[in-house]
Structure formats: structure tokens, C-alpha cells
Design a protein around this motif. Sequence first.
Motif, PDB file in Angstrom:
ATOM      1  N   PRO A 127       0.969  -0.906   0.180  1.00 53.27           N
ATOM      2  CA  PRO A 127       0.107  -0.323  -0.072  1.00 53.27           C
ATOM      3  C   PRO A 127       0.900   1.431   0.173  1.00 53.27           C
ATOM      4  O   PRO A 127       2.031   1.624   0.402  1.00 53.27           O
ATOM      5  CB  PRO A 127      -0.757  -0.142   1.120  1.00 53.27           C
ATOM      6  N   LYS A 128       0.133   2.260  -0.789  1.00 56.25           N
ATOM      7  CA  LYS A 128       0.836   3.246  -0.582  1.00 56.25           C
ATOM      8  C   LYS A 128      -0.300   4.599  -0.562  1.00 56.25           C
ATOM      9  O   LYS A 128      -1.146   4.383  -0.524  1.00 56.25           O
ATOM     10  CB  LYS A 128       2.033   3.946  -2.425  1.00 56.25           C
ATOM     11  N   VAL A 129       0.354   5.856  -0.151  1.00 59.15           N
ATOM     12  CA  VAL A 129      -1.067   6.758  -0.010  1.00 59.15           C
ATOM     13  C   VAL A 129      -0.769   7.831  -0.744  1.00 59.15           C
ATOM     14  O   VAL A 129       0.663   8.734  -0.946  1.00 59.15           O
ATOM     15  CB  VAL A 129      -0.463   7.303   1.265  1.00 59.15           C
ATOM     16  N   GLN A 130      -1.546   8.196  -1.642  1.00 56.72           N
ATOM     17  CA  GLN A 130      -1.172   9.614  -2.627  1.00 56.72           C
ATOM     18  C   GLN A 130      -1.603  10.254  -1.913  1.00 56.72           C
ATOM     19  O   GLN A 130      -2.375  10.597  -0.632  1.00 56.72           O
ATOM     20  CB  GLN A 130      -2.626   9.283  -4.064  1.00 56.72           C
ATOM     21  N   GLY A 131      -0.156  11.347  -2.666  1.00 53.42           N
ATOM     22  CA  GLY A 131      -0.268  12.626  -1.985  1.00 53.42           C
ATOM     23  C   GLY A 131       0.891  12.373  -0.391  1.00 53.42           C
ATOM     24  O   GLY A 131       2.036  13.068  -0.453  1.00 53.42           O
ATOM     25  N   MET A 132       1.689  11.945  -0.579  1.00 54.75           N
ATOM     26  CA  MET A 132       2.486  11.360   0.127  1.00 54.75           C
ATOM     27  C   MET A 132       4.031  10.667  -0.073  1.00 54.75           C
ATOM     28  O   MET A 132       5.022  11.074   0.281  1.00 54.75           O
ATOM     29  CB  MET A 132       1.976  10.471   1.664  1.00 54.75           C
ATOM     30  N   THR A 133       3.220   9.781  -1.416  1.00 57.29           N
ATOM     31  CA  THR A 133       5.273   9.248  -2.136  1.00 57.29           C
ATOM     32  C   THR A 133       4.792   8.665  -3.579  1.00 57.29           C
ATOM     33  O   THR A 133       5.796   8.816  -4.353  1.00 57.29           O
ATOM     34  CB  THR A 133       4.988   7.807  -1.269  1.00 57.29           C
ATOM     35  N   VAL A 134       3.319   8.968  -4.017  1.00 52.20           N
ATOM     36  CA  VAL A 134       2.812   8.715  -4.984  1.00 52.20           C
ATOM     37  C   VAL A 134       1.835  10.299  -5.328  1.00 52.20           C
ATOM     38  O   VAL A 134       1.500  10.761  -4.402  1.00 52.20           O
ATOM     39  CB  VAL A 134       1.888   7.261  -5.745  1.00 52.20           C
ATOM     40  N   ASP A 135       1.366  10.586  -6.458  1.00 51.03           N
ATOM     41  CA  ASP A 135       0.568  11.653  -7.297  1.00 51.03           C
ATOM     42  C   ASP A 135      -0.714  11.546  -6.705  1.00 51.03           C
ATOM     43  O   ASP A 135      -1.387  10.769  -5.991  1.00 51.03           O
ATOM     44  CB  ASP A 135       0.767  11.416  -8.749  1.00 51.03           C
ATOM     45  N   GLY A 136      -1.174  12.910  -5.298  1.00 54.75           N
ATOM     46  CA  GLY A 136      -1.945  13.195  -4.815  1.00 54.75           C
ATOM     47  C   GLY A 136      -2.735  14.072  -5.508  1.00 54.75           C
ATOM     48  O   GLY A 136      -3.135  13.999  -6.658  1.00 54.75           O
ATOM     49  N   TYR A 137      -3.555  14.562  -4.977  1.00 60.44           N
ATOM     50  CA  TYR A 137      -4.837  15.624  -5.521  1.00 60.44           C
ATOM     51  C   TYR A 137      -4.290  17.206  -5.601  1.00 60.44           C
ATOM     52  O   TYR A 137      -5.701  17.706  -6.445  1.00 60.44           O
ATOM     53  CB  TYR A 137      -6.341  15.150  -4.638  1.00 60.44           C
ATOM     54  N   PHE A 138      -3.818  18.129  -5.538  1.00 61.31           N
ATOM     55  CA  PHE A 138      -2.698  19.388  -5.660  1.00 61.31           C
ATOM     56  C   PHE A 138      -3.003  19.225  -7.130  1.00 61.31           C
ATOM     57  O   PHE A 138      -2.469  19.391  -7.088  1.00 61.31           O
ATOM     58  CB  PHE A 138      -2.814  20.140  -4.694  1.00 61.31           C
ATOM     59  N   GLN A 139      -3.892  19.020  -7.806  1.00 57.41           N
ATOM     60  CA  GLN A 139      -4.441  19.023  -8.927  1.00 57.41           C
ATOM     61  C   GLN A 139      -5.207  19.209  -9.452  1.00 57.41           C
ATOM     62  O   GLN A 139      -5.780  18.596  -9.146  1.00 57.41           O
ATOM     63  CB  GLN A 139      -3.203  17.700  -9.579  1.00 57.41           C
ATOM     64  N   GLU A 140      -5.863  19.502 -10.914  1.00 56.77           N
ATOM     65  CA  GLU A 140      -7.272  19.231 -11.195  1.00 56.77           C
ATOM     66  C   GLU A 140      -8.201  18.159 -11.888  1.00 56.77           C
ATOM     67  O   GLU A 140      -9.123  18.204 -11.970  1.00 56.77           O
ATOM     68  CB  GLU A 140      -7.198  20.764 -12.332  1.00 56.77           C
ATOM     69  N   TYR A 141      -7.204  16.758 -12.653  1.00 58.50           N
ATOM     70  CA  TYR A 141      -7.374  15.984 -12.350  1.00 58.50           C
ATOM     71  C   TYR A 141      -7.072  15.002 -11.967  1.00 58.50           C
ATOM     72  O   TYR A 141      -5.081  15.115 -12.303  1.00 58.50           O
ATOM     73  CB  TYR A 141      -6.955  15.808 -14.093  1.00 58.50           C
ATOM     74  N   VAL A 142      -7.483  14.312 -11.120  1.00 58.92           N
ATOM     75  CA  VAL A 142      -6.785  12.910 -10.903  1.00 58.92           C
ATOM     76  C   VAL A 142      -7.540  11.544 -11.116  1.00 58.92           C
ATOM     77  O   VAL A 142      -8.488  11.433 -11.186  1.00 58.92           O
ATOM     78  CB  VAL A 142      -7.094  12.928  -9.132  1.00 58.92           C
ATOM     79  N   ALA A 143      -6.545  10.694 -10.933  1.00 57.71           N
ATOM     80  CA  ALA A 143      -6.984   9.185 -11.248  1.00 57.71           C
ATOM     81  C   ALA A 143      -7.313   8.666  -9.874  1.00 57.71           C
ATOM     82  O   ALA A 143      -5.953   8.362  -8.947  1.00 57.71           O
ATOM     83  CB  ALA A 143      -6.123   7.783 -11.940  1.00 57.71           C
ATOM     84  N   ILE A 144      -8.595   8.215  -9.420  1.00 56.07           N
ATOM     85  CA  ILE A 144      -8.426   6.910  -8.000  1.00 56.07           C
ATOM     86  C   ILE A 144      -9.258   5.616  -8.674  1.00 56.07           C
ATOM     87  O   ILE A 144      -9.683   5.069  -9.172  1.00 56.07           O
ATOM     88  CB  ILE A 144      -9.280   8.011  -6.554  1.00 56.07           C
TER      89      ILE A 144
END
Length: 364
Positions: A127-144
Motif C-alpha cells: 500500500p501507498k498513500v496518494q499525496g505522500m509517496t505517489v501523486d495526490g490531489y493538488f491538481q485539477e484532474y486525478v485518477a483514483i
Amino acid sequence: MATNGTNGVQLPATQKAAQFNPKDQTVSINEIPIPSIKPHEILVKVKSASLCHSDLMLFESNEQGLTLGEGEPFTMGHEACGTILQLGSQVPTFQSGDSIGFLPIIDCCYDCPGCQIHNLNCETGSPKVQGMTVDGYFQEYVAIHWRNAAKIPSGMDLTTLAPMFCAGCTAFNSVTDTVAELEGVEPAETWVAVVGCGGLGHLGVQYLKAYECKVVGIDLSPDALEEAKAQGADFVFNPQVDGDYVAKIKAITGGRGCHAAINYTNSVPAYSSIPALLRTNGVLMVTGIPQRPLQFNAMEISMNRIRVRGSNNGITPRLVKCLEFSHKHGIKPHLTRFKLEQFQEMLDLMHSGKHKGRLGVVFD
């Protein structure tokens, strides 16, 4: 060159993102590609993304297991909500146009016993945390990942709702877990101390008042205490000003102390001060995560003088309950809005502690 979105929506090829560079622990606004989605993913047009105090762990030494290494820059942020633009071929339930919020853990299985507690406990994945080690959410388009997503009830304002997807669900879970520990005590007769009345605490106060508990807010920030009072706290104390605040709390609770205390801070001294606030067999709910390990008196725990429990942002089924409860009781985050280009200003304000509620970016 634009790419095609769902229902003919034209997407730009790139977007701006607030990215953390692990090599020098700096943040910059970078131009990055719009993410393409995998079969199990959803492409979301973000409406708001908010800053969490745990994001500051990226800039601080810690002994709690966060290792950044020397990787490439990644987009910060793990609290956000928005609208579905595209659905992967393996995504059930959701539809284009749905308003959703989401949790940030990926590369877990979601099904093992560990994942039923928290997806970071996954026994089969990495497991990884988006925004902590991989791309997170301070961008206009995100994949979740679709299994992290929860539909937002109609009528909730996405512009200010981003904090609900970490601060909100964490506060909700900590309160519901505390109430469960106090089974047999009438909520209207229950005294709970909220230690740290900022981003999580101002929501914790609201959830406790929805349960009709009596709330004592404790914080070093006058702004945070003012917000706690505005959200319904019965009493507030600043330990730096109210030198005898423990005695005052004992007095207002009939001489016995609080039934429980929820600590939303990352302060070791704050944790050390809590047992004095509690009555016999009181609950210390560990929610905030300091940089250094905590120490508790084994005798106090062994003799049931205090009970130490933990709570966190949880998993998607609990997020759904949080949203339903919040919608029913009109619980809302206090969000101060910024543009993405103001990210450093927002980060500095979070560092200073001189703010109310949560800080976040709102996209057009």
C-alpha cells in the motif's frame, strides 16, 4: 493537444500541480500530464483539495515510518472531492457526472483482514498513500481507485467539502469509536475533551454535539478555540493562559474529570497531559500522530485507570456512513480558500498554526 473525455468533454494534455521534491524537501508548481486511467480507476475533475496537518510530515524528521527516499517529485494532497469524468472498464456502480470523494490508499487488495481495519494494513499488497509517496490531489484532474470512492449526498457543497475525506472521516470515526467505548453512559451526561481544535478538532466538536455530548475544547491557539466555541463547545481552555485548566475541568465535570479525551494534535506533551483530565476508566483516543513515539504509564493502563484506544480515517464503508451522518446533521468543514498558485502561502499558514479550520485549493 487535447484528449477526449467522457461525453465529448475535451481535456487538456497537461495541468499544473503542487509537487513535493523529496531530494530537497521543496514544493513547486509544475506542469504535468493529465493522468490516463487504468481499468479499475476513475478520472475525477477535482473541485476542491485541502491541506492536512499530516502533509507537514513530508518536511519534518519523524520516527513513525514515513520514508520518502530520493524519488522524483510527486503531487501533494490526500483530501479532495470532485466530479467523475471517465470510468475504467472494470468500474461498477458509479456513473459519469457523479459527485464523489475518496480515500488515498492504493496498491492494496481491499479484501484481506488487514484491509478491513485500514488499507495500510494490507497483508497481500504494497500500500501507498496518494499525496505522500505517489501523486495526490493538488491538481485539477486525478485518477483514483474506484474502491476508494464514495458518492456525495445531493446538496453537499463540493467547494468546501474536501476536508471531509481525511479530517472529516477521521473526526467522525474518532467520535463514533469513543461513543462506542462509553456504551452505557448517556450521551447528554458524557464529557469529552477535544485536544486540538483545528482542522480535525473543529469537526470533532460538531460530531460530538450531534451526539449531544458535552465538549471541552483545549488548544494553544486562540483562533482554534474561537472556532471550537462557534461549533458548540461548552467550555474552552488554553493551557498557556489557564494555568489551572485541569482543576477547572475537574470542577465542571463534578470533580471526576472527562469520560474521554480525543487528541487530534501531533504533540507528545499534549498526550502526556491527558490522563490528568480523565476520570477513572476514561478513554484516551489516539488520533493525531506525533513525530516521536508516545509513552504511557503501564500501571495506569493495567489498573484500568485509563483506556488507550486508536482511531483513524478508516475505510470506504465508514466514509459512506460519515457522509450520511454529516449530511443529516448539517456538519460542514470550515475551509479557507486559495488558488493553486498560492500553495506556498497556504503551506506557510498551516506551519504557523494561525488559522481556523482547514485550508484548501478550490479549482474553477
